[in-house]
Design a protein around this motif. Structure first.
Motif, PDB file in Angstrom:
ATOM      1  N   MET A 113       0.763  -1.220  -0.062  1.00 27.78           N
ATOM      2  CA  MET A 113       0.019  -0.152  -0.061  1.00 27.78           C
ATOM      3  C   MET A 113       0.931   1.228   0.096  1.00 27.78           C
ATOM      4  N   SER A 114       0.644   2.275  -0.751  1.00 30.58           N
ATOM      5  CA  SER A 114       1.380   3.458  -0.903  1.00 30.58           C
ATOM      6  C   SER A 114       0.725   4.536  -0.142  1.00 30.58           C
ATOM      7  N   VAL A 115      -0.469   4.326   0.476  1.00 30.63           N
ATOM      8  CA  VAL A 115      -1.304   5.136   1.361  1.00 30.63           C
ATOM      9  C   VAL A 115      -1.427   4.201   2.538  1.00 30.63           C
ATOM     10  N   ARG A 116      -0.833   4.842   3.852  1.00 29.80           N
ATOM     11  CA  ARG A 116      -1.099   4.074   4.953  1.00 29.80           C
ATOM     12  C   ARG A 116      -2.175   4.649   5.916  1.00 29.80           C
ATOM     13  N   VAL A 117      -3.118   3.928   6.286  1.00 28.28           N
ATOM     14  CA  VAL A 117      -4.217   4.760   7.215  1.00 28.28           C
ATOM     15  C   VAL A 117      -4.302   4.093   8.601  1.00 28.28           C
ATOM     16  N   GLU A 118      -4.216   4.914   9.573  1.00 30.98           N
ATOM     17  CA  GLU A 118      -4.263   4.495  10.985  1.00 30.98           C
ATOM     18  C   GLU A 118      -5.188   5.184  11.790  1.00 30.98           C
ATOM     19  N   ARG A 119      -6.176   4.463  12.369  1.00 25.65           N
ATOM     20  CA  ARG A 119      -7.273   5.054  13.254  1.00 25.65           C
ATOM     21  C   ARG A 119      -6.929   4.917  14.628  1.00 25.65           C
ATOM     22  N   ASP A 120      -7.323   5.935  15.296  1.00 21.28           N
ATOM     23  CA  ASP A 120      -7.423   6.028  16.908  1.00 21.28           C
ATOM     24  C   ASP A 120      -8.868   6.238  17.228  1.00 21.28           C
ATOM     25  N   GLU A 121      -9.341   5.206  17.655  1.00 26.65           N
ATOM     26  CA  GLU A 121     -10.840   5.192  18.044  1.00 26.65           C
ATOM     27  C   GLU A 121     -11.075   5.931  19.301  1.00 26.65           C
ATOM     28  N   LYS A 122     -10.000   5.898  20.299  1.00 24.13           N
ATOM     29  CA  LYS A 122      -9.952   6.649  21.584  1.00 24.13           C
ATOM     30  C   LYS A 122      -9.938   8.106  21.309  1.00 24.13           C
ATOM     31  N   THR A 123      -9.196   8.792  20.185  1.00 23.01           N
ATOM     32  CA  THR A 123      -9.348   9.896  20.195  1.00 23.01           C
ATOM     33  C   THR A 123     -10.136  10.593  18.927  1.00 23.01           C
ATOM     34  N   GLY A 124     -10.430   9.780  18.184  1.00 21.37           N
ATOM     35  CA  GLY A 124     -11.572   9.890  17.123  1.00 21.37           C
ATOM     36  C   GLY A 124     -10.650  10.632  15.912  1.00 21.37           C
ATOM     37  N   VAL A 125      -9.158  10.193  15.830  1.00 25.50           N
ATOM     38  CA  VAL A 125      -8.326  11.086  14.923  1.00 25.50           C
ATOM     39  C   VAL A 125      -7.906   9.878  13.853  1.00 25.50           C
ATOM     40  N   ALA A 126      -7.777  10.033  12.678  1.00 26.46           N
ATOM     41  CA  ALA A 126      -7.122   8.989  11.827  1.00 26.46           C
ATOM     42  C   ALA A 126      -6.043   9.796  11.202  1.00 26.46           C
ATOM     43  N   VAL A 127      -4.825   9.054  10.905  1.00 21.43           N
ATOM     44  CA  VAL A 127      -3.551   9.614  10.209  1.00 21.43           C
ATOM     45  C   VAL A 127      -3.563   8.878   8.969  1.00 21.43           C
ATOM     46  N   VAL A 128      -3.468   9.677   7.837  1.00 24.37           N
ATOM     47  CA  VAL A 128      -3.277   9.334   6.597  1.00 24.37           C
ATOM     48  C   VAL A 128      -1.848   9.562   6.033  1.00 24.37           C
ATOM     49  N   THR A 129      -0.862   8.471   5.727  1.00 22.88           N
ATOM     50  CA  THR A 129       0.396   8.760   5.377  1.00 22.88           C
ATOM     51  C   THR A 129       0.719   8.470   4.074  1.00 22.88           C
ATOM     52  N   LEU A 130       1.225   9.172   3.138  1.00 20.96           N
ATOM     53  CA  LEU A 130       1.759   9.072   1.673  1.00 20.96           C
ATOM     54  C   LEU A 130       2.843   8.322   2.124  1.00 20.96           C
ATOM     55  N   ASP A 131       2.976   6.907   1.836  1.00 15.18           N
ATOM     56  CA  ASP A 131       4.140   6.060   2.125  1.00 15.18           C
ATOM     57  C   ASP A 131       4.898   5.595   0.911  1.00 15.18           C
ATOM     58  N   ARG A 132       5.623   6.506   0.196  1.00 13.76           N
ATOM     59  CA  ARG A 132       6.316   6.228  -1.170  1.00 13.76           C
ATOM     60  C   ARG A 132       7.697   7.124  -0.775  1.00 13.76           C
ATOM     61  N   PRO A 133       8.451   6.971   0.420  1.00 12.35           N
ATOM     62  CA  PRO A 133       9.641   7.897   0.622  1.00 12.35           C
ATOM     63  C   PRO A 133      10.426   7.505  -0.444  1.00 12.35           C
ATOM     64  N   GLU A 134      10.872   6.590  -1.027  1.00 10.84           N
ATOM     65  CA  GLU A 134      11.829   6.276  -1.975  1.00 10.84           C
ATOM     66  C   GLU A 134      11.366   7.360  -3.269  1.00 10.84           C
ATOM     67  N   ARG A 135      10.184   7.539  -3.724  1.00 10.59           N
ATOM     68  CA  ARG A 135       9.732   8.400  -4.519  1.00 10.59           C
ATOM     69  C   ARG A 135       9.402   9.862  -4.071  1.00 10.59           C
ATOM     70  N   LEU A 136      10.147  10.287  -2.879  1.00 12.81           N
ATOM     71  CA  LEU A 136       9.418  11.398  -2.255  1.00 12.81           C
ATOM     72  C   LEU A 136       8.058  11.638  -2.379  1.00 12.81           C
ATOM     73  N   ASN A 137       7.431  10.448  -1.866  1.00 12.10           N
ATOM     74  CA  ASN A 137       5.840  10.526  -1.705  1.00 12.10           C
ATOM     75  C   ASN A 137       5.241  11.014  -3.026  1.00 12.10           C
ATOM     76  N   ALA A 138       5.744  10.909  -4.320  1.00 10.09           N
ATOM     77  CA  ALA A 138       5.173  11.297  -5.251  1.00 10.09           C
ATOM     78  C   ALA A 138       4.018  10.579  -5.608  1.00 10.09           C
ATOM     79  N   ILE A 139       2.811  10.911  -6.276  1.00 11.57           N
ATOM     80  CA  ILE A 139       1.554  10.161  -6.431  1.00 11.57           C
ATOM     81  C   ILE A 139       1.588   9.637  -7.853  1.00 11.57           C
ATOM     82  N   ASP A 140       1.416   8.265  -7.890  1.00 14.46           N
ATOM     83  CA  ASP A 140       1.213   7.564  -9.042  1.00 14.46           C
ATOM     84  C   ASP A 140      -0.266   7.395  -9.310  1.00 14.46           C
ATOM     85  N   LEU A 141      -0.830   6.451 -10.213  1.00 19.08           N
ATOM     86  CA  LEU A 141      -2.101   6.461 -10.284  1.00 19.08           C
ATOM     87  C   LEU A 141      -2.616   5.490  -9.061  1.00 19.08           C
TER      88      LEU A 141
END
Length: 259
Positions: free
Chosen positions: A1-29
Motif C-alpha cells: 500500500m502506498s497510502v497508510r491509514v491508522e485510526r485511533d478510536e479513543k481520540t477520533g483521529v485518523a492519520v493518513v500517510t503517503l508512504d512512498r519515501p523512495e519516490r519522495l511521496n510522489a503520487i502515481d495512479l
C-alpha cells in the motif's frame, strides 16, 4: 500500500500517510486511487472525526505527480485528464476536518492536497515551491488553490520563479499558507494535538463549519477550474520537451534559494 491509514478510536483521529519515501511521496495512479478510497471511507466511519495527512520520511511531504506515471491526454484543449483532481478530501465529499503535517519538500501537485486541508502544520525546514513553469507546464489548478490561501503576489512569485526559489516554512507562516511552525519532527505531533481538540467537539457542528468555510471559496475556485484545462492544453510544452527539461534539471547549474 502506498497510502497508510491508522485510526485511533479513543481520540477520533485518523492519520493518513503517503508512504512512498523512495519516490519522495510522489503520487502515481495507484496512490491517487488509494487516497480517494481513504477519504470516501472516512465518510462512513463515525469513529473518525478528524484526519491528519502527512508523508513518510524526512525528505518530502509530497512532490506531486510521479513523473514516471503515464497519463495520456485527449487531443483537445477542452479536455484534460488530471488524476490529481481526485486526490483531495473535498473532491471526495469528505467534510471532516483534515490537517496537513509537512516535513521536507511540498511542491507542485502537493498543493492539491494542501489546498483541500483545513490548515497546515510544518516543520521548520519544510520548503514549498511550484516547478511547473521551469519544466514548461502551466500551473493552473495549483495556483487556483494557493490563491485562496496566500496573497496574489506571493502565489505569482512562487509559480513564476519555479525551481529557482523555495518558500521556507517561516515565510509560509508569514503569508498564511502555514498556520504553525514546529521543530523538525514535531509537526505530526502538533497536527495531532489540534486534531484531537477538534475531534472532541460535536462532529455535526465541526463538519458544518468546514462546509461553510469551503463555501466561501467555491465560486472563485470553480471559475478558475473551468479555465484550467484550456490554459494547460494551450500553454504546456509537448511532453517530450517537458521530459528533456526535467532531465536537464541537474545540469543547468542553477542554484535554488530559500526565502
Amino acid at each position: 500500500m502506498s497510502v497508510r491509514v491508522e485510526r485511533d478510536e479513543k481520540t477520533g483521529v485518523a492519520v493518513v500517510t503517503l508512504d512512498r519515501p523512495e519516490r519522495l511521496n510522489a503520487i502515481d495512479l495507484v496512490t491517487a486511487a488509494q487516497l480517494a478510497d481513504a477519504w470516501r471511507d472516512f465518510r462512513f466511519d463515525d469513529t473518525v472525526r478528524a484526519v491528519v495527512l502527512t508523508g513518510a520520511g524526512a525528505k518530502a511531504f509530497c512532490t506531486g505527480i510521479d513523473r514516471a506515471t503515464d497519463v495520456p491526454q485527449p487531443p483537445s484543449p477542452y479536455s484534460t485528464d488530471d488524476p490529481l483532481l481526485t486526490v483531495g478530501p473535498k473532491a471526495n465529499d469528505l467534510w471532516k476536518p483534515v490537517i496537513a503535517a509537512v516535513r521536507g519538500m511540498a511542491c507542485g501537485g502537493a498543493f492539491y492536497l494542501l489546498g483541500e486541508a483545513e490548515f497546515v502544520v510544518a516543520g521548520e525546514s519544510a520548503t514549498f515551491f511550484d516547478p511547473h513553469t521551469t519544466y514548461g507546464m502551466v500551473s493552473a489548478y495549483e495556483t487556483a488553490l494557493l490563491a485562496q490561501r496566500m496573497p496574489y503576489g506571493e502565489v505569482a512569485r512562487m509559480a513564476l520563479l519555479g525551481t529557482a526559489e523555495r518558500m521556507s516554512a517561516r515565510r509560509a507562516y508569514e503569508v498564511g499558507l502555514v498556520s504553525e511552525v514546529t521543530p523538525d519532527g514535531a509537526e505530526l505531533a502538533g497536527a495531532l494535538r489540534a486534531a484531537e481538540v477538534i475531534a472532541g467537539s460535536p462532529t455535526e457542528a465541526v463538519q458544518g463549519t468546514v462546509r461553510a468555510l469551503w463555501a466561501t471559496k467555491e465560486a472563485a475556485r470553480a471559475q478558475a477550474y473551468a479555465q484550467a484545462p484550456h490554459l494547460i492544453a494551450l500553454g504546456n510544452l509537448p511532453v517530450e520537451r517537458q521530459a528533456e527539461l526535467f532531465e536537464d534539471r541537474g545540469k543547468r547549474g542553477a542554484e535554488f534559494r530559500i526565502r
